[in-house]
Design a protein around this motif. Structure first.
Motif: not given
Length: 269
Positions: A22-48
């Motif tokens: 369920l954890t991995f499904r939730e992480v995957a669904s968070r970025y589903k459909g986005s162009v950058l996907g899991i890369l947002w996990s790197f981009i978001t903290p850097l922008l913050m």
């Protein structure tokens, strides 16, 4: 009903594969459909990190200590506090809506609803691990050393994880019966973030307001995380022991509350 934290932990361990899936499904669904996907996990903290560093070090001209004017050091110290707090804040902010957003599981007698806050914690931890990886990289590049005291990170975080899951159980159950609690919790988490020494050192807290720091268990975790990750120091063992006791109590009480209120979920939803 489990009578002690050890029994509760054994029960959760029995569902470890379901929690993992369920954890991995939730992480995957968070970025589903986005162009950058899991890369947002790197981009978001850097922008913050860039935004907060600019606001506090440039606009407010904040310094962590008078001996250093380094903006990079300030950014790393601030980032460490944010990464630590966000583990707690993410779980607690989502908690009041966890059962309501998974109402399809409520009437399934065999589904262990108590794992939902644990799944939320797992999702928050995956994101935080990415941020911590970036933090360690920054420490090595800009502060010249990666300290052996990193081995204490799991121990330092343990009370925070217990606290987050315990409050997750309590608030997720309360959210079923009192829908307004979600708005209250959102405001409370934002207030707690400002009251935690993330953007400023604890030494700047006025003496007449120090009691707020002493009553805030998240603040101790943030300070200990900086000790072991940035400064290469061992944790403050006394405060760590108190944090662990608080975490275990909240963990246990939260679970008991969840199980006591659970029978009424289906009627309310």
């Amino acid at each position: 009903m489990f009578k002690n934290p050890v029994g509760i932990s054994k029960n959760l361990w029995g569902y470890r594969q379901l929690i993992k899936d369920l954890t991995f499904r939730e992480v995957a669904s968070r970025y589903k459909g986005s162009v950058l996907g899991i890369l947002w996990s790197f981009i978001t903290p850097l922008l913050m990190l860039v935004v907060y560093t600019f606001v506090f070090s440039e606009v407010f001209n904040s310094k962590w200590n008078a001996a250093s004017n380094s903006k990079i050091e300030f950014a790393i110290i601030l980032f460490c506090g944010l990464v630590t707090f966000n583990i707690f804040g993410d779980v607690v902010s989502r908690a009041p809506s966890l059962i309501l957003n998974n109402s399809n599981y409520v009437k399934k007698v065999v589904f262990p609803l108590e794992i939902l806050p644990v799944v939320a914690l797992g999702s928050a931890l995956i994101n935080s691990l990415i941020s911590m990886g970036l933090l360690i990289l920054f420490i090595g590049l800009f502060m010249g050393a990666i300290h052996w005291t990193l081995i204490f990170v799991p121990i330092v975080l343990c009370p925070l994880l217990l606290l987050a899951v315990g409050l997750g159980w309590f608030l997720s159950a309360l959210g079923v019966y009192l829908r307004d609690i979600a708005q209250v919790v959102t405001i409370a988490v934002q207030a707690l973030m400002l009251l935690t020494p993330i953007f400023y050192p604890a030494t700047l807290i006025p003496k007449d307001l120090l009691f707020l720091y002493f009553l805030n268990p998240v603040g101790y975790v943030v300070e200990n995380m900086r000790k072991v990750m940035i400064w290469g120091q061992t944790p403050e063992w006394g405060t760590l022991g108190v944090e662990m006791l608080i975490g275990v109590i909240v963990f246990f009480v939260g679970y008991i509350w969840f199980q006591k209120t659970r029978p009424g979920f289906a009627d309310v939803i």
